[in-house]
Design an enzyme around this catalytic site. Structure first.
Site, PDB file in Angstrom:
ATOM      1  N   CYS A 143      24.337  34.207  18.333  1.00  0.00           N
ATOM      2  CA  CYS A 143      23.794  33.337  19.403  1.00  0.00           C
ATOM      3  C   CYS A 143      24.943  32.182  19.450  1.00  0.00           C
ATOM      4  CB  CYS A 143      22.780  32.486  18.649  1.00  0.00           C
ATOM      5  SG  CYS A 143      21.518  33.590  17.959  1.00  0.00           S
ATOM      6  N   ARG A 163      27.804  35.748  23.653  1.00  0.00           N
ATOM      7  CA  ARG A 163      27.542  35.975  22.094  1.00  0.00           C
ATOM      8  C   ARG A 163      26.105  36.218  21.864  1.00  0.00           C
ATOM      9  NH1 ARG A 163      30.102  34.227  17.877  1.00  0.00           N
ATOM     10  NH2 ARG A 163      32.543  34.061  18.659  1.00  0.00           N
ATOM     11  N   TRP A 205      20.307  35.494  20.653  1.00  0.00           N
ATOM     12  CA  TRP A 205      20.341  36.927  20.464  1.00  0.00           C
ATOM     13  C   TRP A 205      19.381  36.901  19.514  1.00  0.00           C
ATOM     14  CZ3 TRP A 205      20.799  40.668  16.654  1.00  0.00           C
ATOM     15  CH2 TRP A 205      21.106  42.027  17.453  1.00  0.00           C
ATOM     16  N   ASN A 257      22.108  28.681  14.434  1.00  0.00           N
ATOM     17  CA  ASN A 257      22.767  30.294  14.456  1.00  0.00           C
ATOM     18  C   ASN A 257      22.522  30.672  12.991  1.00  0.00           C
ATOM     19  OD1 ASN A 257      23.231  30.221  16.926  1.00  0.00           O
ATOM     20  ND2 ASN A 257      25.520  30.120  16.591  1.00  0.00           N
ATOM     21  N   GLY A 258      22.065  31.965  12.923  1.00  0.00           N
ATOM     22  CA  GLY A 258      22.007  32.495  11.454  1.00  0.00           C
ATOM     23  C   GLY A 258      20.717  32.690  11.116  1.00  0.00           C
ATOM     24  N   GLU A 277      36.419  56.166  19.382  1.00  0.00           N
ATOM     25  CA  GLU A 277      36.503  55.010  20.154  1.00  0.00           C
ATOM     26  C   GLU A 277      36.165  55.034  21.565  1.00  0.00           C
ATOM     27  OE1 GLU A 277      36.396  51.733  19.539  1.00  0.00           O
ATOM     28  OE2 GLU A 277      37.405  50.912  21.172  1.00  0.00           O
ATOM     29  N   LYS A 306      32.958  53.278  23.220  1.00  0.00           N
ATOM     30  CA  LYS A 306      33.016  52.482  24.503  1.00  0.00           C
ATOM     31  C   LYS A 306      32.157  52.925  25.477  1.00  0.00           C
ATOM     32  CE  LYS A 306      34.735  49.909  23.556  1.00  0.00           C
ATOM     33  NZ  LYS A 306      35.543  49.400  22.261  1.00  0.00           N
ATOM     34  N   GLU A 318      28.071  52.191  24.583  1.00  0.00           N
ATOM     35  CA  GLU A 318      27.691  50.806  24.416  1.00  0.00           C
ATOM     36  C   GLU A 318      27.550  50.131  25.862  1.00  0.00           C
ATOM     37  OE1 GLU A 318      30.052  47.949  22.382  1.00  0.00           O
ATOM     38  OE2 GLU A 318      31.935  49.055  22.911  1.00  0.00           O
ATOM     39  N   HIS A 365      31.881  73.706  14.425  1.00  0.00           N
ATOM     40  CA  HIS A 365      30.867  73.662  13.213  1.00  0.00           C
ATOM     41  C   HIS A 365      29.621  73.272  13.478  1.00  0.00           C
ATOM     42  CE1 HIS A 365      33.981  74.894  10.390  1.00  0.00           C
ATOM     43  NE2 HIS A 365      34.709  73.971  10.845  1.00  0.00           N
ATOM     44  N   LYS A 372      28.303  40.044  21.297  1.00  0.00           N
ATOM     45  CA  LYS A 372      29.797  40.025  20.894  1.00  0.00           C
ATOM     46  C   LYS A 372      29.944  40.258  19.349  1.00  0.00           C
ATOM     47  CE  LYS A 372      34.307  40.287  22.051  1.00  0.00           C
ATOM     48  NZ  LYS A 372      34.389  41.615  21.818  1.00  0.00           N
TER      49      LYS A 372
HETATM   50  O1  M6R Z   1      34.405  41.003  15.632  1.00  0.00           O
HETATM   51  P1  M6R Z   1      34.635  42.453  14.922  1.00  0.00           P
HETATM   52  O2  M6R Z   1      35.735  43.068  15.270  1.00  0.00           O
HETATM   53  O3  M6R Z   1      34.108  42.518  13.425  1.00  0.00           O
HETATM   54  O4  M6R Z   1      33.449  43.495  15.568  1.00  0.00           O
HETATM   55  C1  M6R Z   1      33.163  44.558  14.751  1.00  0.00           C
HETATM   56  C2  M6R Z   1      32.192  45.385  15.900  1.00  0.00           C
HETATM   57  O5  M6R Z   1      30.853  44.511  16.057  1.00  0.00           O
HETATM   58  C3  M6R Z   1      32.751  45.572  17.308  1.00  0.00           C
HETATM   59  O6  M6R Z   1      33.853  45.917  17.218  1.00  0.00           O
HETATM   60  C4  M6R Z   1      31.783  46.307  18.244  1.00  0.00           C
HETATM   61  O7  M6R Z   1      31.608  47.654  17.755  1.00  0.00           O
HETATM   62  C5  M6R Z   1      32.097  46.365  19.541  1.00  0.00           C
HETATM   63  N1  M6R Z   1      30.919  45.906  20.326  1.00  0.00           N
HETATM   64  C6  M6R Z   1      32.695  47.603  20.006  1.00  0.00           C
HETATM   65  O8  M6R Z   1      33.082  47.610  21.336  1.00  0.00           O
END
Ligand code: M6R
Length: 608
Positions: A2, A27, A74, A100-101, A481, A485, A488, A504, A603
């Site tokens: 958050c 965030r 969030w 936050n937390g 990756e 991408k 998400e 397989h 984020k």
């Molecule tokens: O801030 P971080 O690199 O530790 O974050 C790790 C993951 O949460 C982050 O890479 C997430 O998978 C992204 N949304 C991918 O695009």
């Protein structure tokens, strides 16, 4: 996860807070709220939805308050509705808090407070904290906050105001980032420098178990046990234009196109072609231990984990050091074996990912040398490590990580060659590797020229709900990756696999026109991947190939080919990931998705 922002000074606080919230929205964006304090009156306004919704509810002309706190959420405990939005207030309505937390023992305190007659208005853990502060309040907010925090378990970054003490904000941190911005006759509190950068670049980062009391007259910092602490005031290295769209439609697009420059910044002062070596000041003090390492464990989540997988190949190839990459969430609970000579490297863009932070602490406790590969300076992971290397790729705002991935791979490549050179790599091999690395930014610029073609492919395939991404060797992490991408931000189901694994089981998925993305660059496994392409073609899949410039033969096998320049195999992920980022971006735009704020995501993931 958050976002928190607060202001105390002489200016009208409301516009500053709303601007700060908009910058923090990446965030978390389920709900938002503000608590404004004018004389002895506390006015709380909050709403489910984006900051824009909250903005419409506020009276900007009418609010003369010069103190206020704000939050964008969030949701973790309780649905993202109006009531559960922050700020939360105590039963008397005098105290407001943003948090936050997670308060872990909130159920026990809820029961205790209910027995004392407190009626709860929300389902949140945060309300329990503000009610507890309310119960402890005897005319001194700082004292009440201190007492309440001593009783609760969990993580927090908080900012609290009280109508009986106008012009004061009490802030505290444990496990959730918080910084104090220092201006001229004004102070700000924020969970992230981007929220306050328009007003000051001078900040004091709170450490865990520290507290700050800010007013227009000054800043006082102590530990939660009330021991005075002197904080260094630091200059934030990011600039305002780095956190603005600068003509791009989305931060993700901006950040994809920033990658060549980000790479230059990441390598500046580190790759020394004259001497044929890498300078890594951040790990110089532990160079001896690293050189003698018997085993490396890379730990991370999401995209950073994919970068770690590239790192595993790099450290074994170049460094000849046994290396594993572990999901941080698994590592932390797995009773891992840490022997003498184990180096654990946590990789994280934000430096705040809860699982990665916990994995790192676990590794340290078990005696490993703990290193960090982190982007955000002063973040929790950066503070928890014995030594580390910053990415220096600039702020990453888009929820989908792009330039951080390349920064992480580049740093791991530099570390691998640094170790390799100290162990067995010849001067000429190292020199060749570094020269290739130094050419990457310019080659990235060429890879970015694929954007229009990636858009055409994305538009043609955006309505297909299942995609496969396949690669071998260094391109396997890139396949993972590329799939992450796509899923998400566009909500298309995509799976990344080592290409040979397809036969397989996953081959059964392939039907007419199914998009199958192959990373098929020239290298040791080129012939093998061509066979895999043939297998997909034979079953009617639509082959989208990322290939090395000049490979004309592949056009006979693939419906679409996106070319990248030639480089050494270990460095190819830095180029091949770009067309995949572009495809994901354009697919999400085509499907009308909110690219920078995908559903259910935020984020940085500061909860388990
Ligand atoms: O801030 P971080 O690199 O530790 O974050 C790790 C993951 O949460 C982050 O890479 C997430 O998978 C992204 N949304 C991918 O695009």
């Amino acid at each position: 996860m958050c976002g928190i922002v607060g202001y105390v000074g002489e200016r009208r606080a409301l516009p500053l807070l709303i601007e700060g919230l908009k910058r923090l929205e990446y965030r978390g964006y389920d709900s938002a709220g503000v608590a404004m304090m004018e004389d002895h009156t506390l006015q709380v306004t909050k709403s489910a939805g984006r900051v824009a919704v909250l903005e419409q509810m506020l009276d900007f002309d009418g609010s003369k308050a010069t103190t206020g706190i704000a939050h964008t959420r969030w949701a973790t405990h309780g649905a993202p509705n109006d009531a559960n939005a922050h700020p939360h207030t105590d039963a008397s309505g005098r105290i407001a808090l943003v948090h936050n937390g997670i308060i872990e023992n909130y159920t026990a305190f809820k029961k205790y407070l209910e027995q004392k007659g407190v009626v709860f208005a929300t389902e949140t853990d945060t309300e329990v904290l503000v009610q507890l502060i309310g119960c402890r309040y005897k005319g001194n907010l700082e004292k009440a906050v201190r007492e309440a925090l001593a009783e609760i378990h969990g993580t927090f970054g908080i900012a609290v105001v009280c109508s009986e003490e106008p012009g004061i904000i009490v802030a505290a941190r444990r496990g959730s980032p918080l910084l104090i911005g220092v201006g001229q006759g004004e102070y700000l509190v924020a969970s992230d420098a981007s929220a306050i950068l328009a007003h000051t670049s001078q900040v004091a980062y709170l450490s865990d178990n520290e507290m700050a009391v800010i007013s227009a007259d000054g800043l006082r910092t102590t530990t939660l046990d009330n021991i005075p602490v002197t904080k260094d005031i630091q200059e934030v290295e990011w600039t305002l234009d780095q956190i603005e769209l600068a003509g791009h439609d989305h931060f993700m697009e901006k950040e994809i196109f920033e990658q060549p420059e980000a790479m230059r910044n990441c390598m500046r002062g580190r790759v020394d072609l004259g001497e044929g070596k890498v300078h890594l000041g951040g790990i110089a003090d532990v160079a001896r231990e690293i050189t003698r390492a018997k085993r490396i464990i890379l730990t991370a989540c999401g995209t950073a984990w994919h970068a770690g997988l590239v790192g595993e190949y790099l450290f074994e190839d170049l460094g000849r050091i046994p290396t594993e990459v572990e999901y941080a969430s698994e590592f932390r609970y797995r009773n891992p074996v840490i022997e003498d000579g184990t180096v654990v490297i946590a990789i994280s863009q934000s430096g705040e990912t809860a699982d990665t932070l916990a994995a790192l602490s676990e590794a340290r406790e078990r005696g490993a040398l703990a290193l960090g590969v982190v982007n955000v300076v002063g973040s929790s992971i950066a503070r928890e490590t014995d030594a580390g290397i910053y990415l220096h790729v600039g702020p990453e705002i888009g929820v989908a990580s792009t330039k951080a991935f390349c920064g992480q791979v580049a740093v791991l490549a530099m570390m691998a060659s640094y170790m390799g050179r100290r162990r067995h790599l010849s001067q000429s091999t190292t020199q060749e590797f570094l020269e290739a690395l130094a050419r990457i930014p310019e080659q990235m610029e060429q890879a970015l020229e694929n954007s229009d073609q990636a858009k055409t492919i994305a538009e043609a395939c955006a309505q297909r709900e299942n995609w496969l991404y396949l690669g071998r060797g260094y391109q396997y992490p890139v396949a993972l990756e590329g799939a992450l991408k796509l899923k998400e931000i566009s909500y298309i189901h995509a799976e990344g696999l080592p290409a040979a694994e397809m036969k397989h089981g996953p081959i059964a998925l392939i039907n007419d026109g199914m998009p199958v993305v192959f990373i098929a660059t020239q290298g040791s496994q080129y012939e093998k991947i061509i066979s895999n392409i043939e297998q997909v073609r034979a079953r009617g899949g639509r082959v989208i190939a990322v290939a090395t410039k000049g490979d004309h033969g592949i056009t006979k096998l693939a419906t679409d080919v996106l070319y990248v320049p030639h480089t050494l195999e270990p460095l190819q992920p830095l180029l091949t990931v770009i067309p995949l980022q572009l495809i994901a971006y354009h697919a999400a735009v085509t499907r009308g998705c909110n690219v920078d704020k995908p559903r259910n995501l935020a984020k940085s993931v500061t909860v388990e």
